[in-house]
Design a protein around this motif. Structure first.
Motif, mmCIF file in Angstrom:
data_model
loop_
_atom_site.group_PDB
_atom_site.id
_atom_site.type_symbol
_atom_site.label_atom_id
_atom_site.label_comp_id
_atom_site.label_asym_id
_atom_site.label_seq_id
_atom_site.Cartn_x
_atom_site.Cartn_y
_atom_site.Cartn_z
ATOM 1 N N ASP A 64 0.818 -1.208 0.000
ATOM 2 C CA ASP A 64 0.000 0.000 0.000
ATOM 3 C C ASP A 64 0.853 1.259 0.000
ATOM 4 O OD1 ASP A 64 -2.008 1.868 0.309
ATOM 5 O OD2 ASP A 64 -2.075 1.626 2.490
ATOM 6 N N GLY A 65 0.696 2.071 -1.032
ATOM 7 C CA GLY A 65 1.420 3.338 -1.102
ATOM 8 C C GLY A 65 0.572 4.520 -0.657
ATOM 9 N N MET A 66 -0.693 4.296 -0.336
ATOM 10 C CA MET A 66 -1.616 5.411 -0.115
ATOM 11 C C MET A 66 -2.018 5.616 1.346
ATOM 12 S SD MET A 66 -1.734 6.261 -3.198
ATOM 13 C CE MET A 66 -2.848 7.638 -3.068
ATOM 14 N N SER A 67 -1.719 4.633 2.209
ATOM 15 C CA SER A 67 -2.221 4.680 3.596
ATOM 16 C C SER A 67 -3.714 5.015 3.626
ATOM 17 C CB SER A 67 -1.459 5.723 4.440
ATOM 18 O OG SER A 67 -0.099 5.401 4.520
ATOM 19 N N SER A 68 -4.446 4.444 2.638
ATOM 20 C CA SER A 68 -5.882 4.750 2.539
ATOM 21 C C SER A 68 -6.148 6.250 2.708
ATOM 22 C CB SER A 68 -6.688 3.909 3.533
ATOM 23 O OG SER A 68 -6.835 2.603 3.018
ATOM 24 N N TRP A 69 -5.550 7.013 1.801
ATOM 25 C CA TRP A 69 -5.668 8.482 1.808
ATOM 26 C C TRP A 69 -5.173 9.080 3.124
ATOM 27 C CZ3 TRP A 69 -10.952 8.633 -1.209
ATOM 28 C CH2 TRP A 69 -10.680 8.678 -2.576
ATOM 29 N N TRP A 70 -3.942 8.900 3.405
ATOM 30 C CA TRP A 70 -3.180 9.509 4.516
ATOM 31 C C TRP A 70 -3.570 8.986 5.904
ATOM 32 C CZ3 TRP A 70 -0.053 13.732 2.721
ATOM 33 C CH2 TRP A 70 -0.464 14.339 1.522
ATOM 34 N N ALA A 402 1.773 -5.187 -10.790
ATOM 35 C CA ALA A 402 3.119 -5.060 -10.208
ATOM 36 C C ALA A 402 3.119 -5.295 -8.700
ATOM 37 C CB ALA A 402 3.681 -3.673 -10.525
ATOM 38 N N GLY A 403 1.926 -5.481 -8.102
ATOM 39 C CA GLY A 403 1.862 -5.778 -6.668
ATOM 40 C C GLY A 403 1.951 -4.554 -5.764
ATOM 41 N N VAL A 404 1.531 -3.399 -6.293
ATOM 42 C CA VAL A 404 1.531 -2.193 -5.452
ATOM 43 C C VAL A 404 0.194 -1.475 -5.608
ATOM 44 C CG1 VAL A 404 4.030 -1.874 -5.601
ATOM 45 C CG2 VAL A 404 2.544 -0.707 -7.250
ATOM 46 N N TRP A 405 -0.127 -0.621 -4.616
ATOM 47 C CA TRP A 405 -1.371 0.130 -4.680
ATOM 48 C C TRP A 405 -1.075 1.625 -4.655
ATOM 49 C CZ3 TRP A 405 -5.901 -0.208 -6.519
ATOM 50 C CH2 TRP A 405 -6.915 0.691 -6.136
ATOM 51 N N ILE A 406 -1.278 2.265 -5.822
ATOM 52 C CA ILE A 406 -1.064 3.707 -5.967
ATOM 53 C C ILE A 406 -2.256 4.242 -6.744
ATOM 54 C CG2 ILE A 406 0.433 5.519 -6.937
ATOM 55 C CD1 ILE A 406 2.733 3.428 -6.932
ATOM 56 N N ARG A 407 -2.836 5.331 -6.270
ATOM 57 C CA ARG A 407 -3.957 5.936 -7.017
ATOM 58 C C ARG A 407 -3.621 7.371 -7.381
ATOM 59 N NH1 ARG A 407 -9.061 4.711 -8.610
ATOM 60 N NH2 ARG A 407 -10.561 6.413 -8.716
ATOM 61 N N PRO A 417 3.209 6.244 2.126
ATOM 62 C CA PRO A 417 3.008 4.899 2.668
ATOM 63 C C PRO A 417 2.822 4.898 4.185
ATOM 64 C CG PRO A 417 5.324 5.271 2.104
ATOM 65 C CD PRO A 417 4.570 6.469 1.625
ATOM 66 N N PRO A 418 2.261 3.804 4.710
ATOM 67 C CA PRO A 418 2.200 3.648 6.172
ATOM 68 C C PRO A 418 3.616 3.738 6.751
ATOM 69 C CG PRO A 418 0.924 1.919 5.069
ATOM 70 C CD PRO A 418 1.677 2.652 3.998
ATOM 71 N N TYR A 419 3.726 4.313 7.946
ATOM 72 C CA TYR A 419 5.058 4.485 8.565
ATOM 73 C C TYR A 419 5.723 3.156 8.873
ATOM 74 C CZ TYR A 419 3.072 9.165 9.591
ATOM 75 O OH TYR A 419 2.468 10.397 9.525
ATOM 76 N N ILE A 420 4.935 2.090 8.969
ATOM 77 C CA ILE A 420 5.500 0.785 9.336
ATOM 78 C C ILE A 420 6.112 0.069 8.134
ATOM 79 C CG2 ILE A 420 4.022 0.327 11.367
ATOM 80 C CD1 ILE A 420 2.905 -1.460 8.433
ATOM 81 N N ILE A 421 6.108 0.675 6.979
ATOM 82 C CA ILE A 421 6.686 0.023 5.795
ATOM 83 C C ILE A 421 8.170 -0.255 6.054
ATOM 84 C CG2 ILE A 421 7.332 2.176 4.575
ATOM 85 C CD1 ILE A 421 6.201 0.804 1.989
ATOM 86 N N THR A 422 8.643 -1.427 5.621
ATOM 87 C CA THR A 422 10.061 -1.739 5.795
ATOM 88 C C THR A 422 10.859 -1.160 4.630
ATOM 89 O OG1 THR A 422 9.947 -3.778 4.519
ATOM 90 C CG2 THR A 422 9.471 -3.958 6.895
ATOM 91 N N ASP A 423 12.162 -1.129 4.782
ATOM 92 C CA ASP A 423 13.014 -0.620 3.701
ATOM 93 C C ASP A 423 12.806 -1.429 2.422
ATOM 94 O OD1 ASP A 423 13.922 1.127 5.559
ATOM 95 O OD2 ASP A 423 15.992 0.387 5.633
ATOM 96 N N ASP A 424 12.709 -2.740 2.571
ATOM 97 C CA ASP A 424 12.538 -3.600 1.388
ATOM 98 C C ASP A 424 11.216 -3.320 0.684
ATOM 99 O OD1 ASP A 424 14.961 -4.789 1.534
ATOM 100 O OD2 ASP A 424 14.243 -6.621 2.541
ATOM 101 N N GLU A 425 10.163 -3.197 1.493
ATOM 102 C CA GLU A 425 8.843 -2.927 0.899
ATOM 103 C C GLU A 425 8.825 -1.563 0.216
ATOM 104 O OE1 GLU A 425 6.497 -5.572 4.317
ATOM 105 O OE2 GLU A 425 6.818 -3.424 4.586
ATOM 106 N N LEU A 426 9.490 -0.596 0.851
ATOM 107 C CA LEU A 426 9.532 0.750 0.269
ATOM 108 C C LEU A 426 10.307 0.731 -1.054
ATOM 109 C CD1 LEU A 426 8.710 3.685 0.650
ATOM 110 C CD2 LEU A 426 10.811 4.064 1.952
ATOM 111 N N ARG A 427 11.373 -0.056 -1.081
ATOM 112 C CA ARG A 427 12.170 -0.185 -2.313
ATOM 113 C C ARG A 427 11.298 -0.779 -3.428
ATOM 114 N NH1 ARG A 427 16.286 -2.540 0.271
ATOM 115 N NH2 ARG A 427 17.123 -0.581 1.077
ATOM 116 N N THR A 428 10.552 -1.839 -3.092
ATOM 117 C CA THR A 428 9.685 -2.480 -4.094
ATOM 118 C C THR A 428 8.632 -1.482 -4.598
ATOM 119 O OG1 THR A 428 9.971 -4.546 -2.902
ATOM 120 C CG2 THR A 428 8.175 -4.472 -4.499
ATOM 121 N N LEU A 429 8.040 -0.764 -3.660
ATOM 122 C CA LEU A 429 6.988 0.207 -4.002
ATOM 123 C C LEU A 429 7.522 1.291 -4.937
ATOM 124 C CD1 LEU A 429 4.112 1.413 -3.470
ATOM 125 C CD2 LEU A 429 5.070 2.544 -1.452
ATOM 126 N N CYS A 430 8.660 1.867 -4.561
ATOM 127 C CA CYS A 430 9.223 2.974 -5.343
ATOM 128 C C CYS A 430 9.725 2.497 -6.708
ATOM 129 C CB CYS A 430 10.359 3.648 -4.584
ATOM 130 S SG CYS A 430 9.805 4.539 -3.137
#
Ligand SMILES: *Cc1c(COP(=O)(O)O)cnc(C)c1O
Length: 440
Positions: A64-70, A402-407, A417-430
């Motif tokens: 999730d890249g949106m944190s359900s709208w912040w 691609a396995g990510v959620w961006i609107r 993204p949610p603050y709990i995202i890990t470095d790996d997940e953030l890398r995949t998302l970006c």
């Protein structure tokens, strides 16, 4: 209303529907945000969500890249928030707030007052309502203190403050819904969008239009409303905090109240508890929402200074005239307390700083694409601004693949993204975001 609706048989209910039937019913009957009822964009059925993952009905998991709208800053299904909700629901889900009070509402007030330094809290059901409440407070304050000519609001272009009536009237005059409701919305004063970016070199000229506006109309203006430092849904723009500092002084000089709409920016999204802290200012009225309840329940609050609360209470009818049915909802307050407890973790600011530096590094390559106008990052917010509007339906299909959620909206592809995202997940998302933007 069909009177025989009572006889609705269970075979029509969605428990027995296939996913295709459910989507068909949804398409036919259920309105989604900003969509047509006759030709809606595709929606994706969600089975569950946990941590940073949204799981679709077909089992695919999206980061999730949106944190359900912040809002879902702790991710989904968080054990501490779940526990708070469970504990509270076993006591009471809700009681009216007229004539009654309860522990969750008082504890949340203590936390919010402590965090903001603003001593009075008004709870409501959503961000837009919190903005309506702020506007009503400003107008009632002026009425009560004898400034009856001060009936207007001023703001800057490029803002977003919600979809209810007064909130809509201070959204961006071009990008908002002014044209749609022309002649019906209250007319407010607009200065141009603050031009100097966050981190840019401040020039006094940037504030001149606001200064001129207030010089011309100051005695008609009850309040200036603004999103501090980050303009969210109006264009994902980060501006120089000096603008806000100037605005605070200007409002004081002219007896105008300053309303800070921290609904998107509050609770550490920008790296500080509130975006106002970048300018070292305190507003007279502050709206919070979105992340307030950790993305669990629709909930918001409007906070005020002593002066505003006293002013409103000083003249007949001596009360503030607002009181939603679900005001101070105990379930939402309890979850919000648990959310604020998590946000008090001493390591959080460092984590946001780390997310920020990773966003900078990982999104930078997009700046080289011909279709990209700008790449900007602030706190845990990453924005890629395109030259042309994005085809949202097509873009989201490829995100899901691609396995990510961006609107995206308009020309903006962005993540918070949610603050709990890990470095790996953030890398995949970006990485996915940059790749998809590159193909656009
Ligand atoms: C989302 C938002 C609102 C409206 O909040 P809702 O809960 O959607 O009504 C108001 N102001 C800002 C800055 C927002 O981002």
């Amino acid at each position: 209303m069909q009177i025989y609706g009572f006889f609705l048989k269970t075979q029509y209910l969605c428990d027995n529907m296939t996913i295709e039937e459910l989507l068909a019913y949804d398409r036919e009957h259920v309105w989604h945000p900003y969509t047509s009822m006759t030709d809606p964009l595709r929606v994706y059925p969600v089975a569950r969500a946990a941590g940073v993952y949204i799981e679709l009905a077909d089992g695919r998991r999206l980061i999730d890249g949106m944190s359900s709208w912040w809002s879902a800053v702790h991710g989904y299904n968080h054990p501490a928030l779940n526990a708070a909700a469970h504990a509270q629901i076993d006591r009471m889900a809700h009681v009216m707030f007229g004539g009654l009070t309860h522990h969750p509402a008082v504890e949340l007030a203590q936390r919010l007052v402590g965090l903001t330094g603003l001593p009075h809290v008004f709870y409501s059901d959503s961000g837009s309502v919190a903005v309506e409440v702020a506007v009503k407070m400003a107008l009632q304050y002026m009425q009560a203190t004898g400034h009856t000519r001060r009936t207007k609001l001023a703001t800057v272009a490029g803002g977003y403050h919600g979809d209810t009536w007064h909130a809509m009237s201070v959204c961006d005059p071009v990008g908002g819904m002014h044209a749609l409701y022309a002649g019906r919305l209250p007319v407010q004063f607009f200065a141009p969008r603050p031009g100097v970016p966050f981190g840019g070199e401040w020039t006094e000229a940037d504030f001149e239009p606001m200064r001129a506006l207030v010089a011309a109309h100051g005695d008609e203006i009850a309040a200036v409303i603004i999103e501090p430092v980050v303009q969210g849904a109006g264009g994902m723009w980060f501006y120089h905090p000096e603008y806000l500092r100037r605005l605070r002084t200007l409002c004081d000089e002219h007896g105008i109240l300053l309303i800070a709409d921290e609904i998107a920016t509050g609770f550490w999204r920008t790296g500080r508890a509130f975006a106002c802290e970048w300018a070292y200012i305190t507003p007279d009225i502050m709206c919070v929402g979105k992340a307030l309840s950790g993305g669990y329940l629709s909930f918001a609050a409007t906070l005020t200074s002593e002066r505003v609360a006293d002013g409103i209470s000083s003249a007949a009818p001596h009360v503030f005239m607002h009181g939603p049915t679900f005001m101070g909802n105990p379930l939402a307050c309890a979850v919000a307390c648990a959310s604020l407890e998590l946000l008090a973790a001493p390591e959080l600011p460092a984590r946001i700083a780390q997310i920020e530096s990773m966003l900078r590094q990982l999104l930078a390559p997009a700046a080289d694409f011909a279709g990209v106008a700008d790449v900007r990052v602030f706190g845990a917010i990453g924005v890629i601004e395109m030259r042309e509007p994005v085809d949202v339906g097509r873009f989201q299909e490829r995100c899901v693949e691609a396995g990510v959620w961006i609107r995206p909206f308009g020309r903006l592809v962005y993540i918070m993204p949610p603050y709990i995202i890990t470095d790996d997940e953030l890398r995949t998302l970006c990485t996915a975001m940059v790749q998809l933007v590159g193909e656009t």
